[in-house]
Design an enzyme around this catalytic site. Structure first.
Site, PDB file in Angstrom:
ATOM      1  N   ASP A 222       0.825  -1.204   0.000  1.00 40.57           N
ATOM      2  CA  ASP A 222       0.000   0.000   0.000  1.00 40.57           C
ATOM      3  C   ASP A 222       0.862   1.259   0.000  1.00 40.57           C
ATOM      4  OD1 ASP A 222      -2.184  -1.624   0.107  1.00 40.57           O
ATOM      5  OD2 ASP A 222      -2.545  -1.363   2.258  1.00 40.57           O
TER       6      ASP A 222
ATOM      7  N   ASP B   5       1.130   3.789   1.826  1.00 42.51           N
ATOM      8  CA  ASP B   5       0.999   4.498   3.097  1.00 42.51           C
ATOM      9  C   ASP B   5       2.188   4.126   3.985  1.00 42.51           C
ATOM     10  OD1 ASP B   5       0.486   1.913   3.922  1.00 42.51           O
ATOM     11  OD2 ASP B   5      -1.628   2.244   4.365  1.00 42.51           O
TER      12      ASP B   5
END
Length: 650
Positions: free
Chosen positions: A513, A515
């Site tokens: 991801d 993030d």
């Protein structure tokens, strides 16, 4: 006439035209400009920087011969380079074979210089040894000043051709003043990718050269900025300071690092080592200042001697009981070492020509290091006791890990039964076209399995964050299901057993991801590869996928973007109406199989970042700093670099 007859007739015509007139003889430096990659490796940024090292190496050779103690490198405002050394100065008398001044010969004739034959230098650095003439050939302009024997000489060149013949520009110069100054500007017709020098690339190598040549001062100045920057590197302790540099921020068993030096039959050997309380092993080897990434005979000699001497001392001191013997892996756990040899005639081999093949280098390294290291242990029993004890603890962990290690070894094919519900393998058995996606999360893993190209793409989902190998021994590493699954899928083995020729995939793609958690997982995986499967990185097999952060939709228009800046650029190009719909992807799991394929997996459209190791020493510092046990250095690093982070999801 049939197609086959026409083809045969055409081939016959072409064959008759291929005669002596088509054999091209390239004179002088024409060959260099015609095939620059043969001489400097490539015409990319790497080749551009190689020009600097060819000139700097001439100064290093003077230092190795004992005639130079300072080299200055300047990046000029126009991205040209000036290198000055205080060596003897390139000879200016007439060279017998060419009938021209030696200075002109050095810059216009291939393989001319003191490095060839036995007259100039006992030992010389540089991997290619093609030197000044190649730099001259690949530059639009080059000028050189030589100061020696009370005079200053000058000549300049245009695309490798003499522009101004050698002349005396100053007389009555102090006899104490001597040296060479070379200024050149790379040819943009050759270096089409870039002619802009990276100051970090230059600085890192200059620092390394300073470590490897104790007492030599090297400075680098960047005049391209409004306020020019200048750095100076000067290490009287040589590679001992290199080991300290590599171990900054680590807990060490003893301080300062051990240092030994000696000469055997013309081969000079230097070794410095220090143990940390951690598990990683860092061994860097050099020959004539060349980083021998693939090791070689000098590395083998060092490893053999290290294992033998520690075992001998352990038995004599009574620490090792009975038939207990420490393995090479045992005595290298937590070790940071630099081995640097100077060889009069190095023979390189291996895939990248950075593996030393001289058998006498093994003998010399083993003999010099073992003799002096054994003496050190006898004279420093407290330190010796800690070293043996460190190896004994590693040995116990190795025995505990043996059973787990066996599980990861392949007996036949890819034991899918050992990866229940995990690996979705590709159907092709050709490693060159096979890709393994390591995907964060079961949801994204499911989408990836559905959207992939089954012929070439294999999917291995991982749950959560894998073990931080920087803080764990081999027993804990092999007890970790995610790591064991990964080792088994790749088929290469790991650590000392690693064999890249057995790799089932030549592309290993980390897909996490976009993030903070995803970045953490990437770092954990990269740490694992760097520590236990480094050739996967050095051979260019490891990649990082770049999934989009946003989808922008306006009517039939659909665009995926990877950053806030790119999003704003896209929005600025759209009409005000209708209002665009922006979808923010918080994770890979929010994309369906079709979207994941289209944005991140399709070889025709995806954007991959290849992981490389331009600077091994910097990597050796960064990984333990970010992943190690000491909090202080990690906090300082984050505080210093936080200003460079533009977008961070918390």
């Amino acid at each position: 006439m049939s197609d086959k007859e026409l083809e045969a007739e055409k081939k016959a015509e072409l064959a008759s035209e291929y005669d002596a007139s088509q054999i091209q003889v390239l004179k002088g430096l024409e060959a260099v400009r015609k095939r620059p990659g043969m001489y400097i490796g490539s015409t990319s940024a790497q080749g551009l920087h190689h020009l600097v090292w060819e000139i700097v190496d001439n100064g290093i050779d003077e230092a190795l011969a004992g005639f130079c103690d300072e080299i200055n490198v300047v990046v000029e405002p126009d991205n040209s380079i000036t290198v000055t050394d205080n060596g003897r100065g390139i000879p200016v008398d007439i060279q017998k074979e060419t009938g021209k001044p030696a200075l002109e010969t050095v810059f216009t004739v291939l393989h001319a210089g003191g490095k060839f034959g036995s007259g100039g230098y006992k030992v010389s650095g540089g991997l290619h040894g093609v030197g000044a003439s190649v730099v001259n050939a690949l530059s639009t302009e080059l000028d050189v000043y030589v100061t020696r024997q009370g005079k200053e000489y000058y000549m300049d060149f245009d695309h490798g051709h003499v522009k101004t013949p050698m002349k005396v520009v100053k007389e009555g110069v102090s006899e104490l003043k001597h040296g060479t100054r070379v200024h050149f500007k790379p040819d943009p017709e050759i270096f089409r990718e870039t002619t802009v020098y990276n100051i970090k690339t230059l600085t890192d190598r200059i620092r390394e050269l300073s470590f490897l040549n104790k007492g030599l001062k090297i400075t680098i100045e960047d005049k391209r900025e409004e306020k020019p920057t200048r750095q100076e590197f000067h290490y009287e302790g040589g590679i001992r300071h290199y080991v300290e540099f590599l171990n900054e921020g680590q807990e060490v068993l003893f301080d300062p690092p051990i240092y030994v030096e000696g000469e055997d039959k013309g081969i000079t050997v230097e070794v410095s080592l220090q143990y940390t309380t951690g598990y990683r092993s860092t061994l860097m080897t050099f020959t004539n200042n060349i980083h021998t990434y693939e090791g070689g005979t000098h590395e083998t000699g060092f490893k053999t001697a290290l294992t033998r001497v520690i075992n001998d001392y352990g038995r004599k001191s009574g620490q090792l009981k009975g038939n207990t013997t420490l393995s090479g892996d045992d005595v290298r756990e937590g070790l940071t070492a630099v081995v640097s040899i100077k060889h009069p005639d190095p023979q390189f081999e291996g895939q990248t020509k950075t593996k030393l093949g001289n058998s006498d280098a093994r003998t010399a390294t083993d003999h010099i290091f073992s003799e002096m290291f054994a003496r050190f242990l006898m004279e420093n029993p407290d330190t010796a006791h800690k070293i043996v004890e460190k190896g004994m603890l590693a040995s116990k962990a190795r025995v505990a890990a043996k059973r787990a290690r066996e599980v990861t070894r392949k007996k036949s094919g890819l034991e899918i039964s050992r990866l229940p519900g995990k690996l979705a393998d590709n159907t092709s058995k050709d490693p060159e076209i096979s890709e393994l996606f390591i995907v964060e999360g079961d949801s994204a893993g499911g989408s990836a399995k559905q959207g992939r190209s089954r012929l070439t793409q294999a999917i291995l989902p991982i749950r959560g964050k894998i073990l931080n190998v920087e803080k764990a021994g081999m027993d804990r590493i092999l007890a970790n299901d995610e790591i064991r699954s990964l080792f088994t899928a790749l088929g290469t083995g790991f650590g000392g057993d690693f064999d890249i020729t057995k790799a089932n995939y030549h592309k290993l793609i980390i897909m996490t991801d976009a993030d903070v958690d995803g970045a953490h997982i990437r770092t954990l995986l990269l740490t694992l590869f760097y520590r236990y499967m480094k050739p996967m990185i050095t051979n260019g097999y490891v990649y990082i996928a770049q999934p989009p952060l946003y989808q922008v939709r306006q009517g039939k228009f659909v665009k995926y973007v990877e950053s806030d800046e790119e999003l704003q650029n896209v929005l600025n190009t759209l009409q005000p109406s209708p209002k665009p719909v922006i979808q923010r992807y918080k994770g890979l799991g929010e994309m369906d199989a079709e979207q994941l394929w289209e944005t991140t997996m399709d070889p025709e459209k995806r954007h991959l970042l290849r992981v490389d190791l331009d600077d091994a020493a910097e990597a050796e510092k960064i990984f333990p700093m970010l992943m190690g046990t000491k909090v202080g250095p990690r906090r300082e690093f984050i505080e210093e670099n936080a200003k460079f982070v533009e977008n961070l999801d918390l």
